[in-house]
Design a protein around this motif. Structure first.
Motif, PDB file in Angstrom:
ATOM      1  N   ILE A 177       0.800  -1.273   0.038  1.00 59.93           N
ATOM      2  CA  ILE A 177      -0.065   0.092   0.129  1.00 59.93           C
ATOM      3  C   ILE A 177       0.904   1.341  -0.078  1.00 59.93           C
ATOM      4  CG2 ILE A 177      -1.853   1.320   1.184  1.00 59.93           C
ATOM      5  CD1 ILE A 177      -2.681  -1.281   2.524  1.00 59.93           C
ATOM      6  N   GLN A 178       0.429   2.281  -0.971  1.00 63.00           N
ATOM      7  CA  GLN A 178       1.099   3.350  -0.970  1.00 63.00           C
ATOM      8  C   GLN A 178       0.255   4.731  -0.671  1.00 63.00           C
ATOM      9  OE1 GLN A 178       4.331   3.636  -4.313  1.00 63.00           O
ATOM     10  NE2 GLN A 178       3.268   5.367  -5.004  1.00 63.00           N
ATOM     11  N   TYR A 179       0.846   5.540   0.374  1.00 64.91           N
ATOM     12  CA  TYR A 179       0.330   6.616   0.495  1.00 64.91           C
ATOM     13  C   TYR A 179       0.981   7.859   0.120  1.00 64.91           C
ATOM     14  CZ  TYR A 179      -2.006   3.301   3.675  1.00 64.91           C
ATOM     15  OH  TYR A 179      -2.756   2.566   4.157  1.00 64.91           O
ATOM     16  N   THR A 180       0.700   8.620  -0.861  1.00 63.24           N
ATOM     17  CA  THR A 180       1.449   9.589  -1.361  1.00 63.24           C
ATOM     18  C   THR A 180       0.824  11.133  -0.913  1.00 63.24           C
ATOM     19  OG1 THR A 180       1.877   8.385  -2.962  1.00 63.24           O
ATOM     20  CG2 THR A 180       2.229  10.658  -3.530  1.00 63.24           C
ATOM     21  N   ALA A 181       1.786  12.025  -0.543  1.00 61.51           N
ATOM     22  CA  ALA A 181       1.481  13.292  -0.133  1.00 61.51           C
ATOM     23  C   ALA A 181       2.178  14.358  -1.294  1.00 61.51           C
ATOM     24  CB  ALA A 181       1.946  13.809   1.297  1.00 61.51           C
ATOM     25  N   ALA A 245       5.880  13.367  -0.870  1.00 59.32           N
ATOM     26  CA  ALA A 245       6.225  12.313   0.040  1.00 59.32           C
ATOM     27  C   ALA A 245       5.475  11.117  -0.085  1.00 59.32           C
ATOM     28  CB  ALA A 245       6.125  12.880   1.624  1.00 59.32           C
ATOM     29  N   VAL A 246       6.273  10.109  -0.165  1.00 61.72           N
ATOM     30  CA  VAL A 246       5.671   8.512  -0.496  1.00 61.72           C
ATOM     31  C   VAL A 246       6.130   7.632   0.608  1.00 61.72           C
ATOM     32  CG1 VAL A 246       5.590   6.741  -2.198  1.00 61.72           C
ATOM     33  CG2 VAL A 246       5.907   8.823  -2.871  1.00 61.72           C
ATOM     34  N   PHE A 247       5.073   6.990   1.254  1.00 63.30           N
ATOM     35  CA  PHE A 247       5.137   6.172   2.311  1.00 63.30           C
ATOM     36  C   PHE A 247       4.750   4.674   1.886  1.00 63.30           C
ATOM     37  CE2 PHE A 247       4.422  10.455   4.052  1.00 63.30           C
ATOM     38  CZ  PHE A 247       5.475  10.391   4.884  1.00 63.30           C
ATOM     39  N   THR A 248       5.199   3.533   2.185  1.00 66.41           N
ATOM     40  CA  THR A 248       5.046   2.169   1.563  1.00 66.41           C
ATOM     41  C   THR A 248       5.039   1.319   2.810  1.00 66.41           C
ATOM     42  OG1 THR A 248       6.179   2.843  -0.625  1.00 66.41           O
ATOM     43  CG2 THR A 248       5.704   0.635  -0.123  1.00 66.41           C
ATOM     44  N   GLN A 249       3.850   0.481   2.534  1.00 69.58           N
ATOM     45  CA  GLN A 249       3.775  -0.290   3.513  1.00 69.58           C
ATOM     46  C   GLN A 249       3.222  -1.693   2.914  1.00 69.58           C
ATOM     47  OE1 GLN A 249       4.224  -0.292   7.238  1.00 69.58           O
ATOM     48  NE2 GLN A 249       4.184  -2.480   6.680  1.00 69.58           N
TER      49      GLN A 249
END
Length: 792
Positions: A177-181, A245-249
């Motif tokens: 899952i990728q969360y992008t700001a 900003a990209v956060f990956t889980q």
């Protein structure tokens, strides 16, 4: 006593809240019935083992759920059609509140029908006020929600961060899952690795609703490339994202039936000049890759600016050891409880029981040794019973940072204590008796006779507690009121109850060990009633202290300092006349001759009355230092004062005005977090600040900014706002006290009063913070050090 405890338990449950516990999550929906009628639907998701209460509950128990609407909106924009309906509930007997209560488990739905008066209305705001409890504690919280009556979206406030989310399936069970700001130019958010509490808010992700282990988090949350630079605002190196900003889980799905993963991100956005208040976004990522839901708190931009303005950006913490504000010692209140127990021994309900009970144990036992053992056990059980009375209040110790101040300054709670103590006082005067149901005492007595042994001794001790309640109740009531409105909370109450129980238990044990001492006890008689009446006068005087607290924080002007002292003088004169036999009460015996003790005590009370008289004047002698903290402060006077600040000093009661004055005068600032009902604040002002050297340095060298955290005066409407708390919830800032209490907690992680901070105009610390400092020399040295650092 059970009813009193349940009543007080309800009062404190009403005020209790833990910002870290959120057992109830609210969502809302709107159902359109016609062009002018709508159903406002409130849905509550309740965590396991917690329950939410109904809107309709009996008085004296838990706090009912309530939906509050703006009065102006109800007058001009819409009207409520009937009362809100609610889903199926459970009604059971509650042991804590000793009554049947109606509540909800797991989920609850409330529907309020409304009819529009104004066709232009597109949204309705409401406040949900509710209490939730589990088996160990209760929280009382409020939440603001907004209903959109049309599909038309309301304009978004300025938001430099735009979030999106996507998902990639790696194999049958694993997903990424990728969360992008996406960040506006010159704006940035901060890395997860910013851990310094004095630095910016680190971005933090929380994955929700995985109680059933539907999925497993694989490894840490990864983040994209960051920038590390020194920032003047925080005086340190910080790590942040620019542009994007990209956060990956990665996750492993354990339950094939789940279709989405819910998460939330808590973050703060800043540019080169300013920071927005921290906020929260919520994600619901569909695992099939379909469009996902992104939610955010819809906060007015003005509220964001006002929330940000409360953060002073105080620097210099590394230069000084942070002052740890020590809690008050429990020993002091243990001693007060012990004295209260000794006084209770001298009342007609308890004193005659000493020789009777000790004689029973020594004569009825098979031998002297067993009689002595039973008497000692009896005394231990008395102590245990009174300690047990304090235990329910320990369940209320899950408190938010400002709750102790809220309890001590809550207007209605102080009025309730005033009424209770006044009621007890007239009981001591002999106009009526406060007794528990006689059936309780009879039942305990029966049980003790039937059971025998150690258990029988316990029930005998319980019988004593019940039958002596009419005399011990008022003294215990004073102890309850005094302990629960102080900083020590339940622990101080336990200490006070321990002292009280020990004082009651000691005579039974000591006289059993030395039975010949019984002959030296004075005989019961009219002197016992005299003790009760004297206690009644003292209770009445203390009652007005609680009424004064309420008057101070609401600024009613009913009990100005001179009025309060005048009432105490009248009570004191009444007590003197009673001791001299000029006033009689219903149960008094005829006085043939005044005893030495009565005359001596009358002289002492008369001297105290004389000491109070200068307090009625507008002179330098009006500062009654021995009573600092009990009467209202010196500025709260019927006389016109040159200054509304302590001791006539110049001070500011708004922080912006104080900072501006400090810049103009080129002087350091002393922030004085204080309270109208703060006893130790008055002691500092009237006993420490009044010292010549300290008074001079405060007057000539410092700009004093006194912020009253318990001031319940409403802010002007244009200054009221909703503050964003650290957990993303909103807090209404409606009063002056709301604003300054929040500012203190936010900037100094402290909620005690008095609390003093020395700063320069750039919000740099000049010395360590300090709190109650009764040692004048120590406080003077603290002020001098701050002044020297300012001049450097």
């Amino acid at each position: 006593m059970k009813q009193l405890l349940a009543f007080l338990f309800g009062c404190f449950a009403f005020l209790s809240v833990n910002a870290q516990i959120e057992p109830v999550k609210w969502t809302t929906e709107v159902e359109k019935i016609s062009d002018t009628e709508y159903n406002l639907i409130y849905k509550a998701a309740i965590e396991d083992h917690w329950h939410l209460y109904s809107q309709t509950l009996p008085e004296g128990g838990a706090i009912p759920t309530e939906f509050i609407y703006d009065e102006k909106a109800l007058e001009n924009d819409f009207e409520l059609v009937g009362k809100a309906t609610e889903s199926k509930s459970i009604t059971k007997f509650d042991k804590v509140f000793q009554m049947d209560l109606t509540y909800f488990d797991n989920e609850a739905t409330f529907i309020q029908k409304i009819k529009l008066k104004n066709a232009e209305v597109t949204s309705i705001e409401a406040e949900i006020s509710f209490q939730a409890c589990d088996d160990a504690k209760c929280i009382f919280e409020s939440e603001i929600v907004n209903f959109q009556l049309t599909k038309k979206q309301t304009p978004k406030f300025f938001d430099p961060v735009k979030w999106s989310t996507s998902v990639k399936q790696l194999n049958d069970t694993d997903y990424q899952i990728q969360y992008t700001a996406k960040l506006d130019p010159k704006w940035h958010i901060y890395s997860q690795d910013n851990s310094d509490p004095m630095g910016p808010i680190a971005t933090e992700f929380t994955f929700k609703d995985n109680d059933n282990n539907d999925y497993q988090i694989l490894g840490p949350l990864q983040e994209s490339e960051t920038v590390t630079k020194y920032e003047n605002a925080f005086k340190m190196d910080v790590t942040y994202f620019e542009d994007k900003a990209v956060f990956t889980q990665k996750i492993k799905v354990l339950n094939p039936s789940i279709t989405k993963i819910e998460a939330e991100v808590y973050y703060q956005a800043c540019d080169d000049e300013k920071c927005l208040a921290p906020t929260t976004f919520e994600f619901a990522t569909n695992l099939d890759g379909s469009e996902t839901l992104i939610e955010t708190l819809n906060i007015d931009p003005e509220d964001l600016e006002k929330s940000k303005a409360l953060n002073l950006g105080v620097t210099g913490w590394d230069n000084y050891k942070k002052e740890e504000v020590k809690e008050k010692t429990n020993f002091g209140i243990f001693i007060l409880g012990f004295i209260g127990g000794l006084i209770a021994l001298l009342t007609p309900c308890v004193f005659p029981m000493i020789p009777l009970t000790v004689s029973f144990f020594t004569k009825s036992a098979e031998n002297t040794q067993k009689g002595l053992a039973n008497a000692i056990i009896y005394g231990v059980f008395i102590l245990i019973i009174y300690v047990l009375l304090s235990l329910p209040f320990h369940f209320l110790d899950s408190l938010n940072p400002e709750i102790l101040n809220t309890i001590s300054t809550n207007v209605w709670l102080n009025i309730i204590f005033f009424l209770i103590l006044a009621f007890f006082a007239f009981s001591f005067f002999g106009y009526y008796e406060i007794t528990l149901p006689s059936s309780w005492g009879n039942k305990m007595d029966e049980t003790s006779s039937r059971v025998g042994g150690i258990i029988g001794v316990f029930f005998m001790a319980l019988t004593l507690a019940i039958v002596s309640f009419s005399c011990t109740g008022p003294i215990l009531g004073s102890l309850l009121a005094g302990s629960l409105t102080s900083d020590g909370g339940a622990m101080q109450l336990t200490a006070g109850m321990s002292g009280f129980g020990l004082a009651l238990a000691l005579p039974f044990t000591l006289f059993a060990m030395f039975p010949k001492w019984l002959n030296s006890l004075p005989k019961s008689g009219g002197w016992l009633n005299t003790v009760k009446v004297v206690l009644g006068f003292l209770e009445l005087g203390m009652a007005f202290k609680f009424l004064s607290n309420a008057d101070l924080v609401k600024h009613w002007g009913l009990l100005k300092r001179e009025v309060f002292i005048g009432i105490w003088i009248i009570i004191g004169i009444g007590l003197v006349l009673y001791l001299l036999g000029k006033i009689k009460f219903p149960h008094d015996s005829p006085i043939k001759k005044l005893s030495f003790s009565r005359i001596s005590f009358a002289v002492l009370v008369g001297a105290f009355v004389i000491y109070l008289i200068p307090g009625l004047t507008n002179t330098k002698y009006a500062n009654l230092k021995l009573l600092s903290g009990f009467p209202p402060p010196l500025p709260y006077s019927i006389y016109e004062k040159d200054s509304e600040c302590p001791l006539g000093l110049n001070c500011y009661k708004d922080i912006d005005e104080g900072i501006a004055a400090a810049k103009e005068a080129n002087k350091p600032i002393m922030l004085d977090f204080t309270g109208w009902a703060c006893v130790n604040c008055r002691k500092m002002e009237e006993q420490v600040w009044s010292q010549d050297k300290i008074y001079e340095i405060l007057k000539e060298e410092y700009i004093i900014v006194s912020l009253y955290v318990d001031d319940r005066k409403k802010l002007p409407e244009n200054e009221q706002f909703k503050f964003v708390k650290a957990n993303g919830n909103l807090k209404n800032i409606k009063t002056i006290g709301d604003k300054w209490a929040t500012l203190q907690t936010l900037n100094f992680q402290n909620n005690s009063q008095p609390y003093y901070v020395l700063l320069n105009e750039n919000m740099e610390l000049l010395n360590h913070t300090t709190a109650y400092t009764p040692n004048a020399d120590e406080y003077l040295e603290w002020l001098k050090t701050g002044l020297e650092n300012f001049k450097k």
